[in-house]
Design a protein around this motif. Structure first.
Motif, PDB file in Angstrom:
ATOM      1  N   ARG A   4       0.678  -1.108  -0.219  1.00 13.26           N
ATOM      2  CA  ARG A   4       0.394   0.110  -0.170  1.00 13.26           C
ATOM      3  C   ARG A   4       0.949   1.305   0.284  1.00 13.26           C
ATOM      4  O   ARG A   4       1.306   1.571   0.829  1.00 13.26           O
ATOM      5  CB  ARG A   4      -1.155   0.251   1.471  1.00 13.26           C
ATOM      6  N   LEU A  27      -7.949  -4.157   3.423  1.00 12.49           N
ATOM      7  CA  LEU A  27      -7.548  -4.184   2.855  1.00 12.49           C
ATOM      8  C   LEU A  27      -8.464  -2.861   1.787  1.00 12.49           C
ATOM      9  O   LEU A  27     -10.132  -2.201   2.114  1.00 12.49           O
ATOM     10  CB  LEU A  27      -8.193  -5.338   1.502  1.00 12.49           C
ATOM     11  N   GLN A  28      -8.123  -2.544   1.344  1.00 14.47           N
ATOM     12  CA  GLN A  28      -8.060  -0.735   0.207  1.00 14.47           C
ATOM     13  C   GLN A  28      -8.338  -1.843  -0.992  1.00 14.47           C
ATOM     14  O   GLN A  28      -7.593  -1.584  -1.224  1.00 14.47           O
ATOM     15  CB  GLN A  28      -7.770   0.055   0.855  1.00 14.47           C
ATOM     16  N   GLY A  29      -9.104  -0.099  -1.584  1.00 16.72           N
ATOM     17  CA  GLY A  29      -9.051   0.329  -2.952  1.00 16.72           C
ATOM     18  C   GLY A  29      -7.739   0.172  -3.652  1.00 16.72           C
ATOM     19  O   GLY A  29      -7.355   1.545  -2.674  1.00 16.72           O
ATOM     20  N   GLY A  30      -7.115  -0.013  -4.115  1.00 18.89           N
ATOM     21  CA  GLY A  30      -5.588   0.133  -4.760  1.00 18.89           C
ATOM     22  C   GLY A  30      -4.449  -0.233  -4.344  1.00 18.89           C
ATOM     23  O   GLY A  30      -3.184  -0.096  -4.642  1.00 18.89           O
ATOM     24  N   ASP A  31      -5.032  -1.218  -3.256  1.00 20.09           N
ATOM     25  CA  ASP A  31      -4.054  -2.134  -2.842  1.00 20.09           C
ATOM     26  C   ASP A  31      -3.271  -3.138  -3.787  1.00 20.09           C
ATOM     27  O   ASP A  31      -4.275  -3.663  -4.589  1.00 20.09           O
ATOM     28  CB  ASP A  31      -4.587  -2.759  -1.750  1.00 20.09           C
ATOM     29  N   PHE A  68     -11.785 -11.985  -6.395  1.00 19.23           N
ATOM     30  CA  PHE A  68     -10.930 -10.575  -6.378  1.00 19.23           C
ATOM     31  C   PHE A  68     -11.337  -9.973  -7.723  1.00 19.23           C
ATOM     32  O   PHE A  68     -10.620  -8.732  -8.218  1.00 19.23           O
ATOM     33  CB  PHE A  68      -9.279 -10.332  -6.946  1.00 19.23           C
ATOM     34  N   CYS A  74     -11.369 -11.243 -11.192  1.00 18.98           N
ATOM     35  CA  CYS A  74     -10.084 -11.608 -12.004  1.00 18.98           C
ATOM     36  C   CYS A  74     -10.485 -12.421 -13.068  1.00 18.98           C
ATOM     37  O   CYS A  74     -10.896 -13.355 -13.051  1.00 18.98           O
ATOM     38  CB  CYS A  74      -8.705 -11.906 -11.560  1.00 18.98           C
TER      39      CYS A  74
END
Length: 269
Positions: A4, A17-21, A39, A41
């Motif tokens: 991060r 977890l955060q957006g962009g991790d 996730f 994908c």
């Protein structure tokens, strides 16, 4: 592992977890598609692939990919090299041109490409080509960069998928300079962290007791235990036996401490 803002986090149960991790996940093959789906994908392989750069790496990759049910094209600006590629490849379409030429990319419907790999021997060309194809609609791009200084720049401008031949060489060497019976070692994000695969040796601190009783240093995490009949994601109650293979994530500063856990204790009389 979680990165991060270029900071490594070895996650525990309370971490969020955060957006962009940027997340590294270990999974057995049986559940890989479910993990990728979790996730968001896509697990389907790319059908339309463009390789920019017909050097040794581009040629070997094209040979590997054309044996699968994938549509592969390879683009190189050297006409003589294109002739060599045409004679060496069976199914791959060989194109003559510059990967940074927007008109050529438009002719090849770059917006329909599932994957573009910029693999020339020139860093600046690879970065420019990846940025251009990404802007023109290519769904995924992978960029070959050899200079470590350029890796952070590439990530800063939005090129998250970067391969580094020098880093691959370092990973091959690491297993020979680490203490303990190390089978393989891989660096994450340059040198911020390592993933070590080691054989558990009789007499080492990691063997013969539940992992919750093993005093792993902060910044280290056992990811998997490979046994003769199964591979398991360990819990605190997992006991590792001699001869089993253990996969361990460790932050750079924790590597020496992890090595001690993988080595046999020397008992002085």
């Amino acid at each position: 592992a979680v990165f991060r803002n270029d900071t490594l986090i070895v996650p525990r149960g309370k971490d969020m977890l955060q957006g962009g991790d940027l997340i590294y996940v270990v999974s057995d093959k049986e559940h890989m598609n479910k993990v990728l789906g979790f996730f968001g994908c896509r697990s389907r392989p790319p059908e339309n692939i463009l390789i920019v750069g017909g050097g040794d790496i581009g040629l070997r990759l094209a040979r590997t990919l054309e044996n699968r049910a994938l549509r592969v094209r390879i683009l190189d600006k050297d006409r003589a090299r294109c002739n060599v590629l045409s004679q060496s490849l069976n199914k791959t379409i060989v194109l003559h041109g510059d990967g940074t030429d927007q008109s050529i990319l438009q002719e090849e419907n770059i917006g329909q490409m599932n994957l573009v790999l910029s693999l020339t021997g020139d860093e600046e060309t690879n970065i420019l080509c990846s940025l251009l194809t990404q802007r023109m609609g290519a769904r995924r791009v992978i960029t070959r960069i050899s200079k470590f200084a350029y890796m952070s720049i590439a990530q800063a401008v939005g090129l998250g998928r970067v391969v580094n031949p020098r880093l691959s060489a370092i990973n091959s060497i690491l297993q020979y300079v680490r203490r303990g019976k190390i089978l393989s070692a891989v660096s994450l994000r340059g040198e911020e962290a390592e993933v070590l695969e080691a054989e558990a040796v009789a007499g080492s601190p990691i063997v013969g007791r539940p992992l919750k009783e093993v005093k792993f240093p902060k910044g280290a995490l056992a990811l998997a235990v490979v046994r003769p009949t199964e591979t398991c994601i360990p819990s605190g109650n997992t006991v590792i036996h001699p001869g089993e293979r253990v996969v361990i994530l460790c932050a750079r500063k924790s590597v020496p401490h992890v090595e001690k856990h993988l080595s046999v204790r020397v008992r002085h009389p």
